[in-house]
Write an enzyme that holds these catalytic residues in place. Structure first.
Site, short mmCIF file in Angstrom:
data_model
loop_
_atom_site.label_atom_id
_atom_site.label_comp_id
_atom_site.label_asym_id
_atom_site.label_seq_id
_atom_site.Cartn_x
_atom_site.Cartn_y
_atom_site.Cartn_z
N ARG A 20 5.26 32.39 -51.44
CA ARG A 20 3.86 32.44 -51.88
C ARG A 20 3.00 33.05 -50.78
O ARG A 20 3.44 33.22 -49.63
CB ARG A 20 3.34 31.03 -52.20
CG ARG A 20 3.40 30.09 -51.03
CD ARG A 20 2.55 28.84 -51.20
NE ARG A 20 2.76 27.89 -50.12
CZ ARG A 20 2.25 28.00 -48.91
NH1 ARG A 20 1.49 29.03 -48.59
NH2 ARG A 20 2.48 27.08 -47.99
N GLY A 21 1.74 33.33 -51.12
CA GLY A 21 0.80 33.73 -50.10
C GLY A 21 0.31 32.52 -49.32
O GLY A 21 0.58 31.37 -49.68
N GLY A 22 -0.39 32.77 -48.24
CA GLY A 22 -0.99 31.69 -47.47
C GLY A 22 -0.13 31.25 -46.29
O GLY A 22 0.97 31.77 -46.06
N HIS A 69 3.23 19.06 -48.80
CA HIS A 69 3.32 18.43 -50.11
C HIS A 69 3.99 17.07 -49.96
O HIS A 69 4.94 16.92 -49.17
CB HIS A 69 4.17 19.27 -51.07
CG HIS A 69 3.63 20.64 -51.32
ND1 HIS A 69 2.39 20.88 -51.84
CD2 HIS A 69 4.19 21.88 -51.13
CE1 HIS A 69 2.19 22.18 -51.96
NE2 HIS A 69 3.28 22.80 -51.53
N ALA A 117 -5.25 22.86 -52.12
CA ALA A 117 -4.74 24.11 -51.56
C ALA A 117 -4.25 25.00 -52.69
O ALA A 117 -3.90 24.52 -53.78
CB ALA A 117 -3.60 23.81 -50.57
N LEU A 118 -4.19 26.29 -52.41
CA LEU A 118 -3.83 27.25 -53.44
C LEU A 118 -3.02 28.39 -52.82
O LEU A 118 -3.37 28.91 -51.77
CB LEU A 118 -5.10 27.79 -54.10
CG LEU A 118 -4.98 28.60 -55.38
CD1 LEU A 118 -6.26 28.44 -56.20
CD2 LEU A 118 -4.76 30.07 -55.08
N GLY A 129 1.01 28.02 -57.33
CA GLY A 129 -0.20 27.52 -57.96
C GLY A 129 -1.06 26.72 -57.01
O GLY A 129 -1.35 27.18 -55.90
N CYS A 183 -3.22 25.26 -43.80
CA CYS A 183 -3.52 26.61 -44.29
C CYS A 183 -3.88 27.57 -43.17
O CYS A 183 -4.56 28.58 -43.38
CB CYS A 183 -4.61 26.57 -45.36
SG CYS A 183 -4.19 25.49 -46.76
#
Length: 213
Positions: A76-78, A83, A147-148, A160, A178
């Site tokens: 993913r990005g970021g 989690h 967060a995304l 997501g 992040c």
């Protein structure tokens, strides 16, 4: 091809607690096998404790490697995030090209779903153009509550958003959340929202579906 106004709503899959790595692989398999007729889906889950590092993530944002919590380098990005149980993760497996959405528009819709959910609890929340996610003000300071991160390939996305509901926030202290040093993290429980996890999940799902309609 369907126009965005007559596309069916995404199918909702409630998965319970699932390990991060195999579920990530499942998202990749689902996305690779998509056709123009594949219905979009939203997967709702919680993960056992895990840190995930995005494609451009810098390992130095993991400040303490001795936590015993595994680190997964994902696609993913970021940057890095955490989690754990009590955090709602909503994976959005969407054909965004078919829905007429660009990446920025989709990010805004996901953030707005969380913002609208919090507004229903009389909590003022906001997004930042420079740092995707959802933020609130706690004791006159900014704190991140959701967060995304997304992966977009061939006009479709997966990964997501993650909303902190009622979890142990201590593992966030071992990272720059992040990629931002000193960024505070909060959750619904600490904002005096005591609804059951399942109720919050159902309400966020409705906001996501309305935003994507």
């Amino acid at each position: 091809m369907n126009s965005p106004v007559d596309l069916p709503a995404p199918a909702i899959r409630v998965l319970g607690v699932r390990d991060y790595l195999p579920l990530w692989r499942d998202m990749q398999i689902f996305s690779a096998a998509r056709t123009d007729a594949t219905q979009d889906e939203i997967w709702l889950t919680q993960h056992p404790p895990v840190y995930t590092l995005g494609l451009a993530g810098k390992p130095e944002h993991l400040l303490h490697a001795s936590t015993g919590i595994p680190l997964v380098k994902t696609d993913r990005g970021g940057q890095i995030t955490y989690h754990g149980p009590g955090q709602l993760v909503a994976y959005t497996l969407l054909d965004i090209k078919r829905r007429g959405l660009g990446v920025r528009a989709l990010v805004r819709k996901l953030e707005s779903a969380v913002i609208d959910l919090l507004a229903a609890y009389r909590i003022t929340a906001y997004a930042r153009a420079d740092a995707p996610g959802v933020y609130v003000t706690v004791n006159h300071a900014e704190a991140k509550i959701a967060a995304l991160g997304l992966r977009v390939k061939n006009g479709c996305c997966y990964h997501g958003l993650a909303l902190n509901i009622d979890m142990d926030l201590a593992p966030f202290l071992a990272i720059n959340p992040c990629g931002y040093a000193g960024l505070a993290v909060t959750q619904l429980r600490d904002l005096q929202v005591n609804e059951p996890f399942e109720t919050v999940s159902e309400k966020l799902t409705q906001h996501l579906l309305r935003g994507l309609a």
